[in-house]
Design an enzyme around this catalytic site. Structure first.
Site, PDB file in Angstrom:
ATOM      1  N   ASN A 130      -1.903  -1.593  16.255  1.00 12.74           N
ATOM      2  CA  ASN A 130      -3.177  -0.984  15.859  1.00 12.74           C
ATOM      3  C   ASN A 130      -4.138  -0.903  17.031  1.00 12.74           C
ATOM      4  O   ASN A 130      -4.296  -1.864  17.793  1.00 12.74           O
ATOM      5  CB  ASN A 130      -3.848  -1.808  14.759  1.00 12.74           C
ATOM      6  CG  ASN A 130      -3.172  -1.678  13.394  1.00 12.74           C
ATOM      7  OD1 ASN A 130      -3.645  -2.254  12.421  1.00 12.74           O
ATOM      8  ND2 ASN A 130      -2.071  -0.944  13.316  1.00 12.74           N
ATOM      9  N   ASN A 166      11.905   2.026  11.603  1.00 14.39           N
ATOM     10  CA  ASN A 166      11.633   0.959  10.643  1.00 14.39           C
ATOM     11  C   ASN A 166      10.170   0.976  10.202  1.00 14.39           C
ATOM     12  O   ASN A 166       9.718   0.078   9.489  1.00 14.39           O
ATOM     13  CB  ASN A 166      11.992  -0.414  11.222  1.00 14.39           C
ATOM     14  CG  ASN A 166      11.072  -0.816  12.364  1.00 14.39           C
ATOM     15  OD1 ASN A 166      10.184  -0.073  12.768  1.00 14.39           O
ATOM     16  ND2 ASN A 166      11.283  -2.006  12.903  1.00 14.39           N
ATOM     17  N   GLY A 167       9.427   1.985  10.612  1.00 16.36           N
ATOM     18  CA  GLY A 167       8.039   2.110  10.203  1.00 16.36           C
ATOM     19  C   GLY A 167       7.034   1.682  11.248  1.00 16.36           C
ATOM     20  O   GLY A 167       5.826   1.649  10.974  1.00 16.36           O
ATOM     21  N   CYS A 207       2.887  -2.565  12.800  1.00 16.01           N
ATOM     22  CA  CYS A 207       2.493  -1.517  13.735  1.00 16.01           C
ATOM     23  C   CYS A 207       1.597  -2.087  14.826  1.00 16.01           C
ATOM     24  O   CYS A 207       1.129  -3.224  14.735  1.00 16.01           O
ATOM     25  CB  CYS A 207       1.741  -0.407  12.995  1.00 16.01           C
ATOM     26  SG  CYS A 207       2.778   0.550  11.867  1.00 16.01           S
ATOM     27  N   TYR A 242       0.846  -1.187   0.000  1.00 13.52           N
ATOM     28  CA  TYR A 242       0.000   0.000   0.000  1.00 13.52           C
ATOM     29  C   TYR A 242       0.887   1.245   0.000  1.00 13.52           C
ATOM     30  O   TYR A 242       2.063   1.191   0.407  1.00 13.52           O
ATOM     31  CB  TYR A 242      -0.954   0.016   1.200  1.00 13.52           C
ATOM     32  CG  TYR A 242      -0.278  -0.062   2.557  1.00 13.52           C
ATOM     33  CD1 TYR A 242       0.168   1.086   3.205  1.00 13.52           C
ATOM     34  CD2 TYR A 242      -0.084  -1.292   3.195  1.00 13.52           C
ATOM     35  CE1 TYR A 242       0.782   1.026   4.440  1.00 13.52           C
ATOM     36  CE2 TYR A 242       0.530  -1.361   4.433  1.00 13.52           C
ATOM     37  CZ  TYR A 242       0.960  -0.203   5.050  1.00 13.52           C
ATOM     38  OH  TYR A 242       1.575  -0.270   6.278  1.00 13.52           O
ATOM     39  N   HIS A 278      -0.966   3.368  16.302  1.00 12.71           N
ATOM     40  CA  HIS A 278      -1.897   4.250  15.605  1.00 12.71           C
ATOM     41  C   HIS A 278      -3.279   3.610  15.491  1.00 12.71           C
ATOM     42  O   HIS A 278      -3.458   2.406  15.689  1.00 12.71           O
ATOM     43  CB  HIS A 278      -1.367   4.606  14.213  1.00 12.71           C
ATOM     44  CG  HIS A 278      -1.321   3.468  13.238  1.00 12.71           C
ATOM     45  ND1 HIS A 278      -2.362   3.160  12.386  1.00 12.71           N
ATOM     46  CD2 HIS A 278      -0.334   2.571  12.968  1.00 12.71           C
ATOM     47  CE1 HIS A 278      -2.035   2.135  11.627  1.00 12.71           C
ATOM     48  NE2 HIS A 278      -0.803   1.750  11.968  1.00 12.71           N
TER      49      HIS A 278
END
Length: 378
Positions: free
Chosen positions: A324, A299-300, A322, A285, A304
């Protein structure tokens, strides 16, 4: 009668006293310049002074080629004078003044020297600004725009002063567009600690003809203790503030079916946050808008909101790495996050490391961290 005459002569010779003795002459004032008159290639931050033996300084000034006087100060007895501000690179300076000796006579103070012209200068920055409040895992980072060859000389010019006598150490991490040195405490900071950082870099030889661009300072405070406890197998995340759990959220971690989807285990550090953030993970994405995003690694990895994983939150791990949360939970956590808050992730298959960005300081054990200093351990 002859014997008596001889005795009289001898007595007369012995009675004579020593002749008059002259008083020692009063000493003339002796002026010493440091560096000496005519010196060249003087480092701008080197000690610059005048001292007088057998006398005292009446008046003295060091001026540059434009006639501007350099700031300085006398010793209490006026037998010495030292410069108190750094000099310029590639500049000429002249001493003028007088001193009076013990003999009451004046002698001139005169001479001059020139400072070096560096091959180049390298600026640096400190990551924490004056007056900032940071979390208990915040490292101090001094980042240079270029490589530093003499790391030991730089480290000797760095000081960290804390109100709580915090034990800590500098460590040089791999260059990232320039050399960087981090300072962290052995354990998390004590909340409320005040910190003063001083980097005396101007005029400092960084090695290879490169010199420091400017001095740096920062005064900041450690805020409240807030730790995020993130255990991936539990599918939950707790926020513990000053020892009390203030949030216990249902979350979803990285799916873990391949390395890029594994949320890294280890102590991450909150570095920045955005109410809106465009996230990309090519080829899956690009520029997906996410809300209430708190970055915990370069590293991202973020904490969130993600409404698309809402059904999995609290029961399974399905994300791309991540953490979530639901929009409402992410919005509740977002304003509480400070730069430097620790996020302790456990229960995944890959540990946080140098491959994951610039702040992995707490993933390094203390003896290893100390060994990364350019100076012997104290």
């Amino acid at each position: 009668m002859i014997l008596l005459a001889a005795l009289v002569v001898l007595t007369g010779c012995a009675s004579g006293g020593p002749g008059p003795v002259s008083a020692p002459a009063a000493a003339v004032a002796q002026v010493t310049l440091a560096p000496g008159d005519g010196a060249t290639e003087v480092a701008p931050a080197a000690p610059i002074s005048v001292t007088v033996a057998s006398g005292r300084i009446d008046q003295v000034a060091l001026t540059n080629a434009d006639g501007k006087q350099v700031e300085g100060e006398f010793t209490a007895d006026h037998t010495g004078y030292r410069i108190t501000e750094p000099l310029g690179y590639g500049a000429a300076y002249t001493w003028t003044g007088t001193a009076t000796g013990a003999d009451g006579k004046q002698v001139p103070i005169e001479g001059g020297f020139s400072t070096l012209t560096p091959k180049s200068t390298t600026p640096a920055t400190i990551n924490i600004g004056d007056g900032q409040e940071v979390g208990i895992a915040a490292p101090i980072i001094i980042k240079f725009t270029g490589p530093v060859a003499d790391k030991a000389a730089v480290e000797k010019a760095l000081t960290v002063t804390t109100s709580t006598g915090t034990e800590g150490s500098w460590a040089w991490l791999p260059d990232d567009g320039g050399s960087r040195v981090h300072w962290r405490p052995k354990s998390y900071w004590t909340p409320g600690t005040t910190v003063h950082v001083a980097a005396k870099l101007y005029g400092l030889d960084l090695g290879g003809g490169v010199y420091g661009d400017s001095d740096l300072t920062s005064d900041f405070t450690i805020g409240r203790s807030q730790v995020v406890i993130a255990n991936a197998p539990s599918h939950r995340m707790q926020v513990v503030r000053d020892g009390a759990t203030v949030f216990d959220f249902a979350v979803s971690y990285g799916e873990g079916n391949e390395a890029r989807n594994v949320t890294r285990s280890g102590t991450h550090v909150v570095t920045e946050k955005y109410e809106d953030f465009l996230m990309s993970n090519p080829p899956f994405y690009t520029n997906v808008r996410e809300r209430w995003a708190v970055r915990i690694s370069n590293n991202g990895e973020f904490i969130h909101a993600n409404p698309e994983s809402l059904a999995a939150q609290g029961s399974s791990n399905v994300t791309n790495g991540c953490i979530n949360l639901s929009p409402s939970d992410a919005q509740a956590y977002f304003p509480t996050a400070l730069y430097g808050d620790p996020v302790e992730v456990t229960g995944t298959s890959i540990d946080l490391s140098a491959a994951d960005g610039d702040i992995y300081d707490w993933a390094i054990d203390w003896p290893t961290w100390q060994s990364m200093s350019a100076l012997p351990a104290a």
